[in-house]
Write an enzyme that holds these catalytic residues in place. Structure first.
Site, PDB file in Angstrom:
ATOM      1  N   TYR A  19       4.001  -3.986   0.962  1.00  0.00           N
ATOM      2  CA  TYR A  19       2.545  -4.113   0.857  1.00  0.00           C
ATOM      3  C   TYR A  19       1.886  -2.762   0.587  1.00  0.00           C
ATOM      4  O   TYR A  19       1.013  -2.639  -0.273  1.00  0.00           O
ATOM      5  CB  TYR A  19       1.999  -4.715   2.152  1.00  0.00           C
ATOM      6  CG  TYR A  19       0.502  -4.742   2.274  1.00  0.00           C
ATOM      7  CD1 TYR A  19      -0.245  -5.788   1.726  1.00  0.00           C
ATOM      8  CD2 TYR A  19      -0.186  -3.728   2.936  1.00  0.00           C
ATOM      9  CE1 TYR A  19      -1.618  -5.819   1.846  1.00  0.00           C
ATOM     10  CE2 TYR A  19      -1.566  -3.750   3.055  1.00  0.00           C
ATOM     11  CZ  TYR A  19      -2.279  -4.799   2.514  1.00  0.00           C
ATOM     12  OH  TYR A  19      -3.644  -4.817   2.626  1.00  0.00           O
ATOM     13  N   SER A  76      -6.350  -0.043   0.563  1.00  0.00           N
ATOM     14  CA  SER A  76      -6.130   0.016   2.012  1.00  0.00           C
ATOM     15  C   SER A  76      -5.845   1.439   2.448  1.00  0.00           C
ATOM     16  O   SER A  76      -5.407   2.269   1.642  1.00  0.00           O
ATOM     17  CB  SER A  76      -4.933  -0.865   2.382  1.00  0.00           C
ATOM     18  OG  SER A  76      -4.560  -0.663   3.743  1.00  0.00           O
TER      19      SER A  76
END
Lengths: 186, 334
Positions: free
Chosen positions: B239, B226
């Site tokens: 995360y 990401s």
């Protein structure tokens, strides 16, 4: 509480991409009431760009606030922002077309995007305080640009839009300052 | 719907039954217009208005969320992706293949000629059934293996079951992830932290470890990392660090696996319109303005990453390993 003691100027990085903006910004940030005629207004197409970016950022941040905040005063402010900036965006678009300039883009600048991104991560009272803080700052910046173009901008058509924008932004700034006090911001 | 160019591929295929066979028929029927509408062959749309822009309706679903209940519905390439045999004969396992980027990869892989196994949580069955039907409509074998990746035993079972049902394995997409937005790390419970670590870090470890003995030279592993790996949001403390770990293991494993002829790469999405975001991954306010911070002014759709997964899986990408490909809308890294 994390964030509540932060210096808003230190936390919210607002760079000045153009010299005229730096001058306008410096005046706005230190709270000077410099005479409008002393300022260097942006060229018309840069004024259109800056005003359009402000509209876009203001509306997006207010949409975030309507969805995220539980505070009625924040809601009322955000709704007012959306209503007023939707109108000012359209007035700006029409004026730009009349002046033979390209239709302004519906986009914010990268510093505004960073402010919105930091807002998107918050909830509850921290959200309200940060939103109020950012709104005070953003309206001081927008006011500086609007005032300088209203006084000495090179395009009379756009100058009229800027003159109409100045009291709107001043009023928003007053509301933002009240909101900042009400939510316990600094 | 956003405006589209007169000869967009999407419009051309609309009204035609979804599937590789139908797409192939359309191409055969009008090869000239088919050439002119394929994005890889000169089609062009405005990336700012190609897909929906914020504001989006306030919405939230219990974790893990269903793509079918999002407004607007995400585009995973259901009606638009047209394959050209780039993965013919390949056998792929995709975790989180029911929705989001995993689903876009599953649809694209099948239309490129691969047999595809997808893993998902049992509650995601409605989304998964649609993907299975799309894979079969493409004329490929579809294998559905529901289960929670937080258990090592299930991860091993997942790989063995996929290998057995596909008759081998040469593409592994480690894509499933858990994301929960929490403004303060002092509010991240031990259970939440463990959930995120198990799904995002342990599961790829267990799954890749189990898959490698089945993979021959030429096989490819793709991990979804990401933009958060490089520029973490403050509310994604847990995360974001798992995505940094993913980016990192792509690079260490590339060094291990290069000499064995197995490639491993990462995909780094920016803000993409997926169920992960509306089921606790982002605040409600962020959902409403989702993607507004990107220079393109909107979130990405999973379909916009399908080609990246295909590129990293296909044999033509044979020199690409240890790399991370992005789709960030103008923000973030790499």
């Amino acid at each position: 509480m994390i964030g509540s003691r932060d210096n808003p100027l230190g936390k919210c990085k607002i760079a000045a991409p153009r010299p005229w903006m730096a001058i306008a910004l410096a005046a706005a940030l230190i709270g000077q009431t410099a005479e409008a005629q002393d300022r260097i207004p942006p060229p018309p197409r840069y004024f259109v760009l800056a005003a359009a970016q402000s509209d876009q950022y203001e509306i997006a941040a207010a949409q975030d606030a309507l969805a995220q905040s539980q505070n009625p005063q924040v809601h009322a402010f955000a709704q007012r922002i959306i209503d007023d900036h939707t109108k000012s965006r359209e007035a700006l678009r029409q004026a730009a077309l009349t002046s033979g300039l390209p239709s302004p883009p519906q986009a914010m600048d990268s510093d505004q995007a960073a402010l919105l991104a930091s807002l998107q991560s918050l909830r509850g009272p921290n959200f309200d305080r940060t939103y109020a803080k950012q709104q005070v700052l953003a309206h001081r910046q927008a006011l500086a640009v609007e005032q300088s173009f209203a006084s000495a901008g090179a395009d009379s058509n756009l100058r009229r839009v800027a003159r109409l924008g100045v009291p709107m932004i001043q009023h928003h700034l007053e509301l933002a300052l009240q909101m900042r006090t009400a939510v316990g911001g600094s | 719907m956003p405006p589209e160019t007169p000869y967009s591929r999407r419009q051309m295929i609309s009204g035609v039954t979804v599937g590789a066979a139908a797409a192939a028929a359309a191409v055969a029927a009008s090869p000239v217009s088919a050439q002119s509408v394929s994005p890889s062959k000169g089609g062009m749309q405005d990336p700012r208005t190609k897909y929906p822009q914020p504001p989006f309706p306030v919405q939230s679903q219990p974790w893990p969320g269903l793509a079918g209940q999002m407004t607007p519905r995400p585009d995973h390439g259901e009606t638009s992706y047209v394959g050209s045999g780039r993965l013919r004969g390949r056998k792929a396992l995709i975790t989180g293949g029911d929705s989001g980027m995993g689903r876009a990869a599953a649809i694209a892989f099948a239309r490129e000629g691969a047999d595809v196994a997808i893993n998902y949580l049992p509650v995601e069955e409605p989304d998964a059934r649609e993907v299975v039907a799309l894979i079969r409509a493409a004329g490929q074998k579809a294998v559905a293996i529901p289960g929670d990746l937080r258990e090592a035993a299930f991860c091993r079972h997942l790989v063995n079951s996929a290998v057995a049902q596909l008759g081998g394995l040469d593409i592994l997409v480690s894509n499933a992830g858990h994301q929960k937005s929490t403004p303060s790390m002092t509010d991240v419970s031990d259970e939440d932290f463990d959930w995120t670590m198990k799904t995002n870090i342990y599961a790829p470890f267990w799954i890749i470890k189990a898959a490698l003995p089945h993979m021959q030279p030429g096989a490819a592993i793709i991990a979804t990392t990401s933009e958060q790996a490089y520029d973490p949001s403050p509310d994604l403390y847990d995360y974001a660090q798992t995505k940094a770990a993913t980016m990192n293991f792509v690079k260490s494993l590339a060094k291990q696996l290069g000499p064995k002829g197995i490639r491993i790469n990462g995909v780094a999405p920016g803000p993409i319109w997926t169920p992960l975001q509306v089921s606790g991954g982002a605040s409600e306010g962020k959902i409403v303005t989702f993607g507004a911070t990107a220079p393109l002014g909107r979130p990405g759709q999973p379909a916009e990453l399908a080609g990246i997964y295909v590129r990293l899986a296909e044999d033509d990408g044979s020199y690409t390993t240890g790399n991370v490909y992005g789709a960030g809308g103008g923000q973030g890294q790499p």
